[in-house]
Design a protein around this motif. Structure first.
Motif, PDB file in Angstrom:
ATOM      1  N   UNK A   1     -87.537  85.058-104.778  1.00 30.56           N
ATOM      2  CA  UNK A   1     -87.526  86.510-104.603  1.00 30.56           C
ATOM      3  C   UNK A   1     -88.715  87.054-105.377  1.00 30.56           C
ATOM      4  N   UNK A   2     -89.583  87.811-104.737  1.00 30.78           N
ATOM      5  CA  UNK A   2     -90.701  88.392-105.459  1.00 30.78           C
ATOM      6  C   UNK A   2     -91.969  87.570-105.335  1.00 30.78           C
TER       7      UNK A   2
ATOM      8  N   UNK B   1     -81.515  98.270-108.458  1.00 38.06           N
ATOM      9  CA  UNK B   1     -80.376  98.756-107.684  1.00 38.06           C
ATOM     10  C   UNK B   1     -80.664 100.103-107.028  1.00 38.06           C
ATOM     11  N   UNK B   2     -81.419 100.973-107.716  1.00 37.01           N
ATOM     12  CA  UNK B   2     -81.658 102.305-107.156  1.00 37.01           C
ATOM     13  C   UNK B   2     -82.514 102.268-105.899  1.00 37.01           C
ATOM     14  N   UNK B   3     -83.191 101.131-105.633  1.00 35.91           N
ATOM     15  CA  UNK B   3     -83.964 100.981-104.407  1.00 35.91           C
ATOM     16  C   UNK B   3     -83.206 100.197-103.332  1.00 35.91           C
ATOM     17  N   UNK B   4     -81.988  99.823-103.662  1.00 36.63           N
ATOM     18  CA  UNK B   4     -81.159  99.066-102.720  1.00 36.63           C
ATOM     19  C   UNK B   4     -79.887  99.814-102.320  1.00 36.63           C
TER      20      UNK B   4
ATOM     21  N   UNK C   1     -81.763 103.972 -96.318  1.00 38.36           N
ATOM     22  CA  UNK C   1     -81.281 102.586 -96.312  1.00 38.36           C
ATOM     23  C   UNK C   1     -82.002 101.832 -97.439  1.00 38.36           C
ATOM     24  N   UNK C   2     -81.555 100.658 -97.800  1.00 35.74           N
ATOM     25  CA  UNK C   2     -82.229  99.897 -98.859  1.00 35.74           C
ATOM     26  C   UNK C   2     -83.677  99.595 -98.492  1.00 35.74           C
ATOM     27  N   UNK C   3     -84.567  99.651 -99.482  1.00 36.95           N
ATOM     28  CA  UNK C   3     -85.967  99.308 -99.246  1.00 36.95           C
ATOM     29  C   UNK C   3     -86.331  97.966 -99.875  1.00 36.95           C
ATOM     30  N   UNK C   4     -85.367  97.331-100.550  1.00 39.56           N
ATOM     31  CA  UNK C   4     -85.560  95.990-101.111  1.00 39.56           C
ATOM     32  C   UNK C   4     -84.329  95.153-100.788  1.00 39.56           C
ATOM     33  N   UNK C   5     -84.463  93.839-100.982  1.00 44.73           N
ATOM     34  CA  UNK C   5     -83.356  92.927-100.689  1.00 44.73           C
ATOM     35  C   UNK C   5     -83.322  91.803-101.720  1.00 44.73           C
TER      36      UNK C   5
END
Length: 297
Positions: free
Chosen positions: A147-148, A219-222, A243-247
């Protein structure tokens, strides 16, 4: 023999005994397939990163966790990911892509629970995250999950005109919107948001905030509901999300190790921003074990 050379922070290369700039390092230690070493050089005022290696007669686990926004997420991953890997591998009869995905998912789920509990006293924890690079070797099979934008690169031997050389083989995917393919992937998931990826402060960023598209935490971006949470709204300027912008869905590769596979370099982006895959592999290859040269990040 497979040698692991990994580290989690800003980079330098030193011979043994010249440990300038290092927070700590270890000499070579054995694992089931060869030897490994770890070193940490603290690049920032606050150390936000973690790394770990677990060895047994049958398996080796390697983790590099590059934190951002604070140390909480990387420390959490450092404590939870390996136990979940062991638990699910035991339940399902060994390592597999499914085992790894379940371990990542449960780690993310547990961190979300921590964020919810901590929000009233520490709302900034909702903006803490960590890149996560995992390597696992079992029965001569290498599993890599990412991830990343931390990265693992393989040094592979080949012969040319009867001379031995080494080539660099990248085994992980960089989830960073600096890469055009990743930008297109993110944009395709948000066709109704023309500003999902913007060029800000000299680099491409999701919503002008973050470069990586996958992580543990953030979390605030998901979770769009965090934008509406009155406690979190008092902290900074949360962005409205549809909607979430990260996963937290990892990219996974599985590779059977071969006799020409010499070593692996696991490192966060601090190394790869300074060295190409080929340059890093060439350095490790040119300084054999007898010279005792380590790869630090």
């Amino acid at each position: 023999m497979l040698r692991l050379c990994l580290s989690p922070l800003d980079f330098c290369f030193r011979r043994r005994g010249a440990s300038d700039f290092l927070l700590w390092h270890t000499d070579l230690k054995p694992h089931a397939s060869g030897d490994f070493s770890i070193a940490v050089a603290q690049a920032n005022y606050s150390l936000e990163d973690q790394s770990q290696v677990f060895t047994s007669p049958s398996a080796t686990y390697v983790g590099v966790y590059d934190g951002h926004g604070g140390p909480e997420a990387s420390r959490f991953v450092n404590n939870r990911l390996f136990p979940y890997l062991h638990k699910f591998a035991s339940e399902q009869g060994g390592l597999s892509a499914d085992v790894i995905k379940k371990a990542f998912s449960k780690t993310e789920e547990d961190f979300l629970h921590l964020v919810k509990l901590s929000l009233p006293i520490s709302p900034q924890i909702a903006s803490v995250g960590s890149c996560c690079l995992l390597g696992a070797i079992s029965d001569n099979v290498l599993y890599v999950a990412n991830l990343g934008d931390s990265r693992v690169v393989l040094g592979r031997k080949y012969l040319e005109n009867k001379n031995c050389h080494v080539e660099a083989v990248r085994l992980s995917t960089d989830h960073n919107v600096a890469d055009e393919e990743v930008r297109r992937e993110v944009e395709a998931l948000h066709p109704d948001d023309s500003h999902i990826v913007v060029y800000s402060r000299g680099v491409w960023r999701i919503k002008g905030i973050i470069q990586v598209s996958r992580s543990i935490g953030d979390v605030y971006l998901k979770r769009p509901d965090f934008y509406r949470d009155p406690i979190f709204r008092q902290f900074g300027n949360p962005i409205p999300l549809k909607r979430p912008v990260m996963t937290a869905e990892p990219s996974i590769i599985i590779r059977e190790l071969e006799s020409d596979d010499l070593f692996l370099i696991f490192a966060s982006d601090g190394l790869w921003e300074q060295l190409s895959d080929e340059a890093a592999v060439d350095i490790v290859f040119k300084y054999p074990r007898a010279v005792s040269v380590f790869c630090y990040l």
